[in-house]
Design an enzyme around this catalytic site. Sequence first.
Site, PDB file in Angstrom:
ATOM      1  N   GLY A  63       0.850  -1.179   0.000  1.00 58.22           N
ATOM      2  CA  GLY A  63       0.000   0.000   0.000  1.00 58.22           C
ATOM      3  C   GLY A  63       0.885   1.228   0.000  1.00 58.22           C
ATOM      4  O   GLY A  63       2.018   1.187   0.500  1.00 58.22           O
ATOM      5  N   GLN A  68       2.852   9.975   1.347  1.00 52.09           N
ATOM      6  CA  GLN A  68       4.147   9.296   1.394  1.00 52.09           C
ATOM      7  C   GLN A  68       5.036   9.648   0.201  1.00 52.09           C
ATOM      8  O   GLN A  68       6.230   9.373   0.223  1.00 52.09           O
ATOM      9  CB  GLN A  68       3.966   7.774   1.443  1.00 52.09           C
ATOM     10  CG  GLN A  68       3.332   7.298   2.740  1.00 52.09           C
ATOM     11  CD  GLN A  68       3.231   5.788   2.745  1.00 52.09           C
ATOM     12  OE1 GLN A  68       2.272   5.226   2.238  1.00 52.09           O
ATOM     13  NE2 GLN A  68       4.232   5.116   3.295  1.00 52.09           N
ATOM     14  N   CYS A 117       5.989  -0.140   7.175  1.00 53.57           N
ATOM     15  CA  CYS A 117       5.608   1.050   6.409  1.00 53.57           C
ATOM     16  C   CYS A 117       6.822   1.517   5.612  1.00 53.57           C
ATOM     17  O   CYS A 117       7.925   1.578   6.151  1.00 53.57           O
ATOM     18  CB  CYS A 117       5.156   2.137   7.383  1.00 53.57           C
ATOM     19  SG  CYS A 117       4.634   3.659   6.576  1.00 53.57           S
ATOM     20  N   LEU A 118       6.609   1.835   4.342  1.00 53.01           N
ATOM     21  CA  LEU A 118       7.727   2.305   3.510  1.00 53.01           C
ATOM     22  C   LEU A 118       8.307   3.617   4.041  1.00 53.01           C
ATOM     23  O   LEU A 118       9.456   3.945   3.751  1.00 53.01           O
ATOM     24  CB  LEU A 118       7.285   2.472   2.051  1.00 53.01           C
ATOM     25  CG  LEU A 118       6.877   1.181   1.322  1.00 53.01           C
ATOM     26  CD1 LEU A 118       6.439   1.488  -0.105  1.00 53.01           C
ATOM     27  CD2 LEU A 118       8.022   0.166   1.317  1.00 53.01           C
ATOM     28  N   HIS A 159      -4.435   1.225   7.516  1.00 52.43           N
ATOM     29  CA  HIS A 159      -3.080   1.792   7.592  1.00 52.43           C
ATOM     30  C   HIS A 159      -2.941   2.954   6.600  1.00 52.43           C
ATOM     31  O   HIS A 159      -2.445   4.034   6.963  1.00 52.43           O
ATOM     32  CB  HIS A 159      -2.066   0.683   7.285  1.00 52.43           C
ATOM     33  CG  HIS A 159      -0.633   1.127   7.243  1.00 52.43           C
ATOM     34  ND1 HIS A 159       0.329   0.622   8.093  1.00 52.43           N
ATOM     35  CD2 HIS A 159       0.009   2.024   6.444  1.00 52.43           C
ATOM     36  CE1 HIS A 159       1.493   1.205   7.825  1.00 52.43           C
ATOM     37  NE2 HIS A 159       1.337   2.043   6.821  1.00 52.43           N
ATOM     38  N   GLU A 160      -3.400   2.744   5.369  1.00 51.99           N
ATOM     39  CA  GLU A 160      -3.235   3.777   4.331  1.00 51.99           C
ATOM     40  C   GLU A 160      -4.148   4.976   4.580  1.00 51.99           C
ATOM     41  O   GLU A 160      -3.745   6.122   4.349  1.00 51.99           O
ATOM     42  CB  GLU A 160      -3.495   3.186   2.943  1.00 51.99           C
ATOM     43  CG  GLU A 160      -2.549   2.055   2.536  1.00 51.99           C
ATOM     44  CD  GLU A 160      -1.076   2.400   2.678  1.00 51.99           C
ATOM     45  OE1 GLU A 160      -0.707   3.580   2.523  1.00 51.99           O
ATOM     46  OE2 GLU A 160      -0.280   1.491   2.973  1.00 51.99           O
ATOM     47  N   HIS A 163      -2.632   7.355   6.899  1.00 56.99           N
ATOM     48  CA  HIS A 163      -1.654   8.266   6.299  1.00 56.99           C
ATOM     49  C   HIS A 163      -2.317   9.557   5.815  1.00 56.99           C
ATOM     50  O   HIS A 163      -1.690  10.620   5.824  1.00 56.99           O
ATOM     51  CB  HIS A 163      -0.952   7.600   5.105  1.00 56.99           C
ATOM     52  CG  HIS A 163       0.210   6.727   5.480  1.00 56.99           C
ATOM     53  ND1 HIS A 163       1.296   7.199   6.180  1.00 56.99           N
ATOM     54  CD2 HIS A 163       0.469   5.419   5.224  1.00 56.99           C
ATOM     55  CE1 HIS A 163       2.171   6.213   6.346  1.00 56.99           C
ATOM     56  NE2 HIS A 163       1.690   5.124   5.789  1.00 56.99           N
TER      57      HIS A 163
HETATM   58 ZN    ZN Z   1       2.622   3.326   5.775  1.00 55.33          ZN
END
Ligand code: ZN
Length: 192
Positions: A63, A68, A117-118, A159-160, A163
């Site tokens: 995701g 991000q 998480c990236l 999660h997304e 963000h």
């Molecule tokens: Zn993330």
Amino acid sequence: MAAGASRTQYNSAVMSILKVARMGHPVLRTKALAIQRAEIKSPAIQRLIDDLIETMVEYHGVGLAAPQVHVGLRVFVGVLDAREGPGEDERETDPLPLINPEITPIGDDIVEDWEGCLSVPDIRGRVPRAREIKVRAFDRKGERIEIRAHDFPARVIQHETDHLDGVLFLDRMRSLESLTFLDEYSRYWIKD
Ligand code: ZN
């Protein structure tokens, strides 16, 4: 269909891998803005969606949300396998973009599981999330969609969507006791 195919081809020729913001960058702590429905089909938004997908795939994510990649708009892409669409049995493997998502939990079931998480590279931690949710959003054509998801895809969506509100998974952990570097996660915590 032909028109769609040539458009995809064109897009793939100009898709880009974007730089991913890391924890500490203020964009990750800023509430993102809704995208106007009329803007969804604009080349800028379509390009953003393609770039989110390409960047997510490049970094082996499941995701990726626009903040991000330093864009403060309410859109993310996610691999939402086994989500339940209107046809109940619908299964998708392509990353799905969701625009202006709104989540409603279904039931009170909370499950705790590992997330990464990236934007928080090489860290894992256990995060409680609603087991089952309903999400209303626009798709990339500007159509209203509603998806029910449970377990892993529901976790990705939560999660997304966080963000888009400037929330990182660390904020959702009940305790930091499970916070783990990736090497140690692989060594001690992956079940196989
Ligand atoms: Zn993330």
